[in-house]
Scaffold this active site. Structure first.
Site, PDB file in Angstrom:
ATOM      1  N   ASP A 221       0.860  -1.194   0.000  1.00 35.47           N
ATOM      2  CA  ASP A 221       0.000   0.000   0.000  1.00 35.47           C
ATOM      3  C   ASP A 221       0.893   1.238   0.000  1.00 35.47           C
ATOM      4  O   ASP A 221       2.123   1.136   0.042  1.00 35.47           O
ATOM      5  CB  ASP A 221      -0.937  -0.011   1.217  1.00 35.47           C
ATOM      6  N   GLY A 247       4.382   1.347  -1.848  1.00 35.98           N
ATOM      7  CA  GLY A 247       4.471   1.666  -3.267  1.00 35.98           C
ATOM      8  C   GLY A 247       3.145   2.202  -3.762  1.00 35.98           C
ATOM      9  O   GLY A 247       2.147   2.231  -3.048  1.00 35.98           O
ATOM     10  N   ASP A 248       3.156   2.638  -5.013  1.00 37.48           N
ATOM     11  CA  ASP A 248       1.962   3.180  -5.677  1.00 37.48           C
ATOM     12  C   ASP A 248       1.625   2.253  -6.832  1.00 37.48           C
ATOM     13  O   ASP A 248       2.407   2.126  -7.777  1.00 37.48           O
ATOM     14  CB  ASP A 248       2.268   4.594  -6.181  1.00 37.48           C
ATOM     15  N   PHE A 249       0.471   1.587  -6.778  1.00 35.16           N
ATOM     16  CA  PHE A 249       0.189   0.581  -7.803  1.00 35.16           C
ATOM     17  C   PHE A 249      -0.107   1.163  -9.182  1.00 35.16           C
ATOM     18  O   PHE A 249      -0.269   0.436 -10.139  1.00 35.16           O
ATOM     19  CB  PHE A 249      -0.879  -0.418  -7.372  1.00 35.16           C
ATOM     20  N   HIS A 267     -13.085  -1.710  -7.618  1.00 34.56           N
ATOM     21  CA  HIS A 267     -14.302  -0.908  -7.782  1.00 34.56           C
ATOM     22  C   HIS A 267     -14.064   0.586  -7.543  1.00 34.56           C
ATOM     23  O   HIS A 267     -14.928   1.409  -7.863  1.00 34.56           O
ATOM     24  CB  HIS A 267     -15.430  -1.444  -6.896  1.00 34.56           C
TER      25      HIS A 267
END
Length: 358
Positions: A221, A247-249, A267
């Site tokens: 996350d 991290g940044d997905f 969603h």
């Protein structure tokens, strides 16, 4: 009087034809549904169920404990009885109010099964935003804080550590049952590693690690979440088997693992970003690896899972272009990415796991 006679005439005519007269009860129940909703949400806000805990109290004593004016005490508490959120022995001033088994389990904040956090957030935020469903449907634009501040929900959330912790606590409570069902029902035998994308407090990883001692898990996350996750994982004594990775997905590649899970993540995004995350997962998985999307999956015919459809409307109010989806939708996106097989595993209530295999 004339209206009453007309209604009796309609009922009599229907009976004479061997048909039942139409019943407006369902229309009225749903139309006035916000009354009962607000009673429950306010009870959580006022800590009615936590105050009662495992004891019985008179209305006067309970009202005094939570700071109620005498005028509303009995209407409020007896409404909770009628709605089956409280039990009562006796009547009037001598009546004794108690929690039900369900409210003791899920709405006493001292209990491990507490799910009131999501109701607190609903009361604080969503109740007022849903009054603008009409504008959301007409404009396709979000109706939450961004409408006024022009700052996205997630930007505002991650900039405020207290609000972030409240949000993660709410998501933890509402997700626990679904994640526990997944940990118990999914066949982990062929796998050794799991990466939970958007893992928040690390709850899914904790439940899988407890259920399957051979599994090594990773919760992934944004950086502000890491201290919250590490604290929760340390509390469960699982720091040696669950790694917290920041991290940044959307900017970084996903960590490699045999199973990649996304619990209530897809969603939150529009179609382009959904497909991006699915492709990211495909690239991070080995052959025969599994991508698992845990969502309030809408049934393919879009007739039965009302909660999933309402959740999708909530995504419209929160984000505008975000939406919930059917299993068939998920599989079509996964096929584009290269996945070869798909199944749906029902978890609990309206929630299911959509699973694609590489």
């Amino acid at each position: 009087m004339k209206t009453e006679e007309t209604m009796l005439d309609v009922a009599s005519s229907a009976d004479s034809l061997g048909k039942r007269a139409p019943d407006p009860s369902r229309i009225l129940d749903v139309g006035f549904g916000f009354w009962s909703s607000k009673v429950l949400l306010t009870a959580v806000e006022l800590k009615v169920f936590t105050t009662l805990s495992d004891r019985a109290m008179t209305g006067e004593a309970l009202g005094a404990a939570i700071g109620l004016h005498p005028r509303g005490i009995y209407d409020f508490l007896d409404a909770l009885v009628a709605l089956k959120f409280l039990d009562r022995e006796g009547t009037g001033a001598n009546g004794q109010y108690r929690n039900t088994i369900a409210t003791t389990t899920f709405l006493d904040e001292q209990q491990p099964g507490y799910i009131g956090g999501i109701l607190e957030m609903t009361n604080d935020r969503l109740f007022k935003f849903w009054s603008d469903l009409g504008p959301a449907l007409k404009t396709g634009e979000p109706q939450n804080e961004v409408k006024h501040s022009k700052t996205s929900m997630f930007e505002a959330l991650y900039a405020d550590s207290a609000r972030l912790e409240q949000f993660i606590g709410a998501m933890t409570g509402i997700s626990r049952g679904n994640f526990q069902a997944f940990a118990a029902k999914f066949d982990f035998a062929p796998y050794e590693t799991l990466c939970d994308v958007g893992g928040a407090s690390g709850l899914l990883s904790q439940l899988v690690a407890k259920q399957h001692p051979y599994m090594h898990c990773l919760t992934f996350d944004l950086p502000p979440v890491a201290p919250i996750a590490k604290k929760a994982i340390e509390k469960e004594g699982l720091s040696d088997r669950i790694q917290v990775v920041s991290g940044d997905f959307f900017a970084d590649s996903l960590p490699k693992a045999d199973v990649i899970t996304m619990g209530m993540i897809l969603h939150d995004w529009n179609l382009e970003k959904k497909k991006h995350l699915i492709l990211q997962a495909y690239e991070a998985l080995p052959e025969n690896g599994a991508l698992v999307a845990i969502e309030n999956l809408i049934d393919d015919d879009r007739r039965k899972n009302a909660f999933g459809l309402l959740m999708s409307l909530n995504m419209l109010i929160e984000f505008g272009d975000a939406f919930d989806f059917t299993g068939a939708d998920f599989w079509s996106w996964c096929q584009e990415a290269g996945f070869r097989r798909y199944e749906v595993l029902h978890l609990a209530g309206p929630c299911s796991a959509a699973i694609a295999y590489k």
